[in-house]
Design an enzyme around this catalytic site. Structure first.
Site, PDB file in Angstrom:
ATOM      1  N   LYS A  18      42.209  24.812  35.052  1.00 45.46           N
ATOM      2  CA  LYS A  18      40.901  25.462  35.243  1.00 45.46           C
ATOM      3  C   LYS A  18      40.612  26.391  34.070  1.00 45.46           C
ATOM      4  CE  LYS A  18      40.975  29.454  37.736  1.00 45.46           C
ATOM      5  NZ  LYS A  18      40.457  30.735  37.216  1.00 45.46           N
ATOM      6  N   ASN A  19      41.619  27.154  33.636  1.00 47.12           N
ATOM      7  CA  ASN A  19      41.363  28.159  32.596  1.00 47.12           C
ATOM      8  C   ASN A  19      41.237  27.553  31.202  1.00 47.12           C
ATOM      9  OD1 ASN A  19      41.289  30.049  34.574  1.00 47.12           O
ATOM     10  ND2 ASN A  19      43.318  30.901  34.174  1.00 47.12           N
ATOM     11  N   CYS A 112      36.956  43.185  39.863  1.00 48.15           N
ATOM     12  CA  CYS A 112      37.307  42.303  40.972  1.00 48.15           C
ATOM     13  C   CYS A 112      38.584  42.882  41.588  1.00 48.15           C
ATOM     14  CB  CYS A 112      37.495  40.882  40.483  1.00 48.15           C
ATOM     15  SG  CYS A 112      38.800  40.723  39.302  1.00 48.15           S
ATOM     16  N   ARG A 117      37.550  44.779  35.012  1.00 51.42           N
ATOM     17  CA  ARG A 117      37.560  43.656  34.069  1.00 51.42           C
ATOM     18  C   ARG A 117      36.650  43.997  32.885  1.00 51.42           C
ATOM     19  NH1 ARG A 117      39.411  39.056  36.834  1.00 51.42           N
ATOM     20  NH2 ARG A 117      39.726  38.137  34.784  1.00 51.42           N
ATOM     21  N   ASP A 302      49.308  35.515  36.163  1.00 50.33           N
ATOM     22  CA  ASP A 302      48.797  34.666  37.245  1.00 50.33           C
ATOM     23  C   ASP A 302      49.912  34.137  38.139  1.00 50.33           C
ATOM     24  OD1 ASP A 302      46.085  33.185  35.285  1.00 50.33           O
ATOM     25  OD2 ASP A 302      46.401  35.176  36.151  1.00 50.33           O
ATOM     26  N   ARG A 394      39.145  28.285  44.369  1.00 51.18           N
ATOM     27  CA  ARG A 394      38.613  28.602  43.033  1.00 51.18           C
ATOM     28  C   ARG A 394      39.486  27.997  41.952  1.00 51.18           C
ATOM     29  NH1 ARG A 394      36.048  34.364  42.119  1.00 51.18           N
ATOM     30  NH2 ARG A 394      35.894  33.304  40.127  1.00 51.18           N
TER      31      ARG A 394
HETATM   32  C1  EPZ Z   1      42.115  35.079  31.510  1.00 50.36           C
HETATM   33  O1  EPZ Z   1      41.235  36.101  31.923  1.00 50.36           O
HETATM   34  C2  EPZ Z   1      42.335  34.195  32.738  1.00 50.36           C
HETATM   35  N1  EPZ Z   1      41.054  33.663  33.190  1.00 50.36           N
HETATM   36  C3  EPZ Z   1      42.968  35.010  33.860  1.00 50.36           C
HETATM   37  O2  EPZ Z   1      43.227  34.113  34.937  1.00 50.36           O
HETATM   38  C4  EPZ Z   1      44.288  35.574  33.365  1.00 50.36           C
HETATM   39  O3  EPZ Z   1      44.863  36.366  34.375  1.00 50.36           O
HETATM   40  C5  EPZ Z   1      44.034  36.406  32.105  1.00 50.36           C
HETATM   41  O4  EPZ Z   1      43.379  35.604  31.101  1.00 50.36           O
HETATM   42  C6  EPZ Z   1      45.322  36.947  31.511  1.00 50.36           C
HETATM   43  O5  EPZ Z   1      46.159  35.884  31.165  1.00 50.36           O
HETATM   44  C7  EPZ Z   1      40.495  32.636  32.515  1.00 50.36           C
HETATM   45  O6  EPZ Z   1      41.028  32.156  31.531  1.00 50.36           O
HETATM   46  C8  EPZ Z   1      39.212  32.098  33.065  1.00 50.36           C
HETATM   47  P1  EPZ Z   1      42.151  38.967  29.381  1.00 50.36           P
HETATM   48  P2  EPZ Z   1      40.603  37.112  30.815  1.00 50.36           P
HETATM   49  O7  EPZ Z   1      40.883  39.278  28.663  1.00 50.36           O
HETATM   50  O8  EPZ Z   1      40.466  36.427  29.518  1.00 50.36           O
HETATM   51  C9  EPZ Z   1      42.056  43.655  29.220  1.00 50.36           C
HETATM   52  C10 EPZ Z   1      43.227  33.379  37.165  1.00 50.36           C
HETATM   53  O9  EPZ Z   1      43.853  33.813  38.155  1.00 50.36           O
HETATM   54  N2  EPZ Z   1      40.772  43.497  28.519  1.00 50.36           N
HETATM   55  O10 EPZ Z   1      43.206  38.174  28.673  1.00 50.36           O
HETATM   56  O11 EPZ Z   1      39.428  37.733  31.432  1.00 50.36           O
HETATM   57  C11 EPZ Z   1      41.988  43.186  30.669  1.00 50.36           C
HETATM   58  O12 EPZ Z   1      41.497  44.211  31.509  1.00 50.36           O
HETATM   59  C12 EPZ Z   1      42.567  34.351  36.204  1.00 50.36           C
HETATM   60  O13 EPZ Z   1      43.120  32.161  36.866  1.00 50.36           O
HETATM   61  C13 EPZ Z   1      40.190  44.622  27.931  1.00 50.36           C
HETATM   62  O14 EPZ Z   1      40.709  45.731  28.021  1.00 50.36           O
HETATM   63  O15 EPZ Z   1      41.778  38.177  30.707  1.00 50.36           O
HETATM   64  C14 EPZ Z   1      43.431  42.869  30.957  1.00 50.36           C
HETATM   65  O16 EPZ Z   1      44.124  44.059  31.262  1.00 50.36           O
HETATM   66  C15 EPZ Z   1      42.652  35.784  36.682  1.00 50.36           C
HETATM   67  N3  EPZ Z   1      39.005  44.471  27.284  1.00 50.36           N
HETATM   68  C16 EPZ Z   1      43.945  42.322  29.617  1.00 50.36           C
HETATM   69  O17 EPZ Z   1      43.016  42.782  28.629  1.00 50.36           O
HETATM   70  C17 EPZ Z   1      38.386  43.257  27.153  1.00 50.36           C
HETATM   71  O18 EPZ Z   1      37.309  43.178  26.524  1.00 50.36           O
HETATM   72  C18 EPZ Z   1      44.012  40.804  29.530  1.00 50.36           C
HETATM   73  O19 EPZ Z   1      42.760  40.321  29.981  1.00 50.36           O
HETATM   74  C19 EPZ Z   1      39.003  42.128  27.748  1.00 50.36           C
HETATM   75  C20 EPZ Z   1      40.200  42.267  28.417  1.00 50.36           C
END
Ligand code: EPZ
Length: 428
Positions: A18-19, A112, A117, A302, A394
Site C-alpha cells: 500500500k505504501n 491521527c 503528523r 509499522d 485500510r
Molecule cells: C510513511 O508515513 C508511511 N505511510 C507510514 O505508514 C510510516 O509509519 C511512516 O512513513 C514511517 O515509516 C505511507 O507511506 C503512506 P514520515 P509518512 O514522514 O511519510 C516526522 C502505515 O501504518 N515528520 O516518514 O507520513 C513524523 O512526525 C503508515 O502504513 C516531521 O516531523 O511518515 C514522524 O515522526 C502509518 N515533519 C517522522 O517524521 C514532516 O514534514 C517520520 O514520518 C514529516 C514527518
C-alpha cells in the site's frame, strides 16, 4: 469470533505494498499520459487516493490488481479537506501538482491516533525549490516555478518518507539539479524512484540518503509492478511466530524484513530465507527482546504494534521504544484488556511477558493496532471479538483469507451489540 487457532502451518503469498502504491499514484500527476500499475492491493487507502485523483479531473480505473491512470489535461489543483482528512498520505499530491500545474491547494492533514503528523519538512523542501507557500483557511497553498536546490530533509525523528517523495517528485520537472540530503531510504522511496525514471525522470541515489534529480521538461506514462508489502509480510511472519507454527511467506523480500527477522531470531524464532520466500518456525515459548523503531533499514514503526502482540507472551521483559511516533501506543490498552502486562513510560512500553492472553471484546484504534489485536487473538486462550475492522481494511487486502489459508479460524460478521457502533463491521 477469532478462535484460538493453534500453530499456523502452510504457505501464503504476500500482496502489493500500500505504501508503495500511494506516492506512485500521486506521481502519475506529473504527466498527461496514461500509466498502468500492476500488483495493486485493493485496500481503502488506495480507493481514497483514487478519489483524490478523480477530484482533480484524472481518470482512474481499478480492475482487480491493475490500476490505469489517465491524467490527460486535468485542470484540478485542490485536494479537499474531506478526502485529505481521511488519509494523511494524500499530502503527497502537493509536489506533483505544484510541478505540473504551477500551483496546488492541499488541505492541511490533521493529526491521527498515532500522533501529530506535521508536514514542515514537505514545505521546507518545496520552498527550497522556489515555491511560495502559505496557509489559507486550513489549506496549504503553494505556487511558483520550480528550480533545483540542495535540501536537507530530516527532522527530530529522522528522515521523512513522504516528504522525500514529495520533494523528489516536484524536482523532476524543476529547472536544474536538486540534491536531497538525509533522504528516506525505505524500499517504497527507492521504488518511487524506479517509477519516476520509467516516466523519463533523471533520478539517482535510490535507497540512499542522498538523492540527485536533474529536472527535465516533461515526463511520459509508464507501466510498473508494485513491490511486495514488507509490513504485510512481517505481520504474517509474526502470525506464524505467535502461534508457534511453521509458515512460509511467498514473495516476501528478505532484505525488506531484515530488521524484523533479526529480532525474531533473537527471540528464539527460526527464520530461513528460501528462494523468493521466507520461512518462520517457532516451536516453543519465546524470549523477551528489546525493540527500537528507526527509519529504514532499522526496525519499522509499522511493525511495533504487531511485534508487541508477540512479546506480550514471551518469557521475560521487553522494552519497545518508538523513535518515529512516540505516541504510537493506542494498542497497549487493548492488549492489557486481553491480559497483557504492559506499562507506558514516555516513548517506551515495558512488556512483561504473561503465559497466555485471554479472548475478550476489543476494538482496534488504528491500522497497525488492528493487526496486533488479530495476532494476539490467534494465540489467546479462547475466542476474541474484534471490532473496528475499517482500520484493518485500510492496509490489509485479505489478511483473514491469508490467515485462514494457514489454519486460523476467524469469521467477519456484523456484531449487533451495544459495544459496537451501529453497523461497524467486526469479526465475531
Ligand atoms: C510513511 O508515513 C508511511 N505511510 C507510514 O505508514 C510510516 O509509519 C511512516 O512513513 C514511517 O515509516 C505511507 O507511506 C503512506 P514520515 P509518512 O514522514 O511519510 C516526522 C502505515 O501504518 N515528520 O516518514 O507520513 C513524523 O512526525 C503508515 O502504513 C516531521 O516531523 O511518515 C514522524 O515522526 C502509518 N515533519 C517522522 O517524521 C514532516 O514534514 C517520520 O514520518 C514529516 C514527518
Amino acid at each position: 469470533m477469532i478462535q484460538p487457532s493453534g500453530p499456523l502451518r502452510g504457505t501464503v503469498a504476500v500482496g502489493g505494498a500500500k505504501n508503495d502504491v500511494l506516492p506512485i499514484m500521486a506521481a502519475c500527476l506529473l504527466t498527461e499520459e496514461t500509466s498502468v500499475i500492476e500488483g495493486v492491493p485493493q485496500v481503502s487507502d488506495v480507493l481514497m487516493m483514487a478519489d483524490i485523483l478523480r477530484e482533480l479531473g484524472v481518470a482512474v480505473e481499478l480492475n482487480g490488481p491493475q490500476l490505469t491512470i489517465t491524467p490527460g489535461r486535468y485542470s484540478g489543483t485542490t485536494a479537499t479537506y474531506d478526502l485529505v482528512s481521511k488519509m494523511r498520505a494524500s499530502v503527497c499530491v502537493l509536489g506533483p501538482l505544484l510541478a505540473k500545474q504551477g500551483e496546488a491547494q492541499v488541505s492541511i492533514p490533521g493529526g491521527c491516533v498515532i500522533g501529530p503528523r506535521p508536514i514542515d519538512l514537505h514545505l521546507k523542501g518545496l520552498q527550497a525549490l522556489g515555491a511560495a507557500i502559505s496557509s489559507e483557511h486550513g489549506y496549504v497553498v503553494a505556487a511558483g516555478l520550480l528550480h533545483g536546490a540542495r535540501v536537507h530533509l530530516a527532522g527530530a525523528h529522522g528522515s521523512s518518507v513522504l516528504a522525500t517523495g514529495n520533494v523528489m517528485m516536484a524536482a523532476t520537472l524543476a529547472e536544474g539539479t536538486t540534491v536531497i540530503e538525509q533522504a528516506a531510504c525505505e524500499p517504497e522511496v527507492a521504488d518511487l524512484v524506479a517509477f519516476l525514471c520509467a516516466m523519463g525522470a533523471r533520478v539517482e541515489g535510490a535507497g540512499t540518503p542522498v538523492i540527485r534529480i536533474d529536472g527535465v521538461r516533461q515526463l511520459h506514462g509508464a507501466r510498473h509492478q508494485i513491490i511486495p508489502d514488507r509490513i504485510e509480510a512481517g505481520t504474517l511472519m509474526l502470525a506464524g511466530a505467535v502461534t508457534h507454527g511453521e509458515v512460509v511467506i511467498d514473495g516476501a523480500r528478505a532484505d525488506h524484513v531484515a530488521a524484523l527477522s533479526e529480532k525474531l531470531r533473537e527471540a528464539g524464532v527460526e527464520v530461513d530465507v528460501l528462494d523468493g520466500a521466507i520461512r518462520v518456525r517457532a516451536p516453543r515459548r519465546l524470549s523477551a527482546v528489546d525493540v527500537t523503531t528507526l527509519p529504514y533499514p532499522g526496525f519499522p514503526t509499522d511493525l511495533q504494534a504487531p511485534i508487541m502482540a508477540l512479546l506480550a507472551t514471551a518469557q521475560g521483559v521487553s522494552v519497545l521504544t518508538e523513535k518515529i511516533y512516540p505516541e504510537r501506543f493506542m494498542h497497549v490498552a487493548e492488549l492489557n484488556r486481553m491480559g497483557a502486562s504492559i506499562a507506558r513510560e514516555g516513548a517506551s512500553a515495558i512488556v512483561k511477558g504473561v503465559p497466555r492472553l485471554s479472548g475478550v471484546p476489543v476494538t482496534a484504534p488504528d491500522l497497525r493496532a488492528a493487526a496486533a489485536l488479530v495476532l494476539a487473538a490467534l494465540a489467546a486462550d479462547h475466542q476474541t471479538e474484534l471490532s473496528g475492522l475499517e482500520h484493518l481494511d485500510r492496509g490489509y487486502q485479505h489478511l483473514e483469507e491469508q490467515l485462514r489459508q494457514l489454519g486460523a479460524v476467524l469469521e467477519r460478521v456484523e456484531i449487533p451489540s451495544a459495544r459496537q457502533a451501529e453497523g461497524v463491521p467486526g469479526w465475531s
